[in-house]
Design a protein around this motif. Structure first.
Motif, mmCIF file in Angstrom:
data_model
loop_
_atom_site.group_PDB
_atom_site.id
_atom_site.type_symbol
_atom_site.label_atom_id
_atom_site.label_comp_id
_atom_site.label_asym_id
_atom_site.label_seq_id
_atom_site.Cartn_x
_atom_site.Cartn_y
_atom_site.Cartn_z
ATOM 1 N N ILE A 1 0.862 -1.453 0.184
ATOM 2 C CA ILE A 1 -0.328 -0.122 0.340
ATOM 3 C C ILE A 1 0.767 1.055 -0.277
ATOM 4 O O ILE A 1 0.581 2.062 -1.246
ATOM 5 N N ARG B 1 1.918 1.771 -3.199
ATOM 6 C CA ARG B 1 1.206 2.336 -4.717
ATOM 7 C C ARG B 1 0.699 3.607 -4.555
ATOM 8 O O ARG B 1 0.437 3.686 -5.140
ATOM 9 N N TYR B 2 0.331 3.851 -3.398
ATOM 10 C CA TYR B 2 -0.659 4.709 -2.531
ATOM 11 C C TYR B 2 0.871 6.266 -2.563
ATOM 12 O O TYR B 2 0.293 7.193 -2.673
#
Length: 164
Positions: free
Chosen positions: A31, A34-35
Motif C-alpha cells: 500500500i 502504490r499510494y
C-alpha cells in the motif's frame, strides 16, 4: 530437575501470529509503494538550443526552424503581436505520434497563451516520417526575454531562448 513443557497449541499460535504479522507488514509495504511512492529527485539539465539544431529524445528528432512575429490573424485576435513557432518533428518510433505544442515562458516562468487559430498541422506523424508544424502564441506588447521549454518524462528541461 525442572522441566518446562510448552503445549503444542502455544507453538501453533506463535507460528500463526508470526505469519499474520508478516502478512500485515507485506500489505503495508504494498500500500505504501502504490499510494505513497517515494519522490525521486528530478534531474534537471538546461541546454540552450539554437535554431536549426536538432534535439533527440524519446524516439523523435526535433528541429526548431523559425521563431518570428507574424501578421496572420483571425476573428479571435486580441493581441497586436502574434508569435509563430515553426519546427520539424521526425518520428523514429514505431507508432504514430501527435505534434506537440511547447510551453513558452518568460524569465518569471509565466507561460504564453496559445493563439486560438485554425491550424493546418498534421494530426499525427507516421513512423519514419518528418513533418513541419506551426504553432501560434499571443505576445504581450512589451518586449521580453522568452524561452521554449521542453519537459521530458525523466525530468530534463531544454530551453531555446529568444527575445521579442
Amino acid at each position: 530437575m525442572l522441566k518446562v513443557y510448552f503445549p503444542l497449541q502455544w507453538l501453533v499460535k506463535g507460528i500463526l501470529l508470526l505469519l499474520l504479522g508478516l502478512i500485515l507488514f507485506g500489505s503495508y509495504l504494498t500500500i505504501k509503494d502504490r499510494y505513497f511512492p517515494e519522490e525521486k529527485p528530478i534531474k534537471i539539465v538546461t541546454k540552450d538550443l539554437k535554431l536549426g539544431e536538432t534535439y533527440q529524445a524519446d524516439g523523435v528528432e526535433l528541429t526548431f526552424k523559425n521563431i518570428e512575429l507574424t501578421e496572420k490573424r483571425n476573428e479571435f485576435a486580441q493581441h497586436d503581436r502574434v508569435l509563430q513557432v515553426t519546427y520539424t518533428l521526425k518520428n523514429d518510433t514505431e507508432k504514430p505520434i501527435r505534434p506537440q505544442q511547447w510551453s513558452i515562458e518568460n524569465k518569471d516562468g509565466e507561460e504564453l497563451y496559445e493563439y486560438a487559430m485554425i491550424l493546418n498541422n498534421p494530426e499525427y506523424i507516421e513512423s519514419g516520417k518528418a513533418e513541419t508544424v506551426n504553432y501560434y502564441y499571443e505576445l504581450p506588447s512589451e518586449i521580453q526575454n522568452y524561452q521554449i521549454v521542453i519537459r521530458e518524462a525523466d525530468g530534463y528541461f531544454v530551453g531555446l531562448p529568444f527575445t521579442l
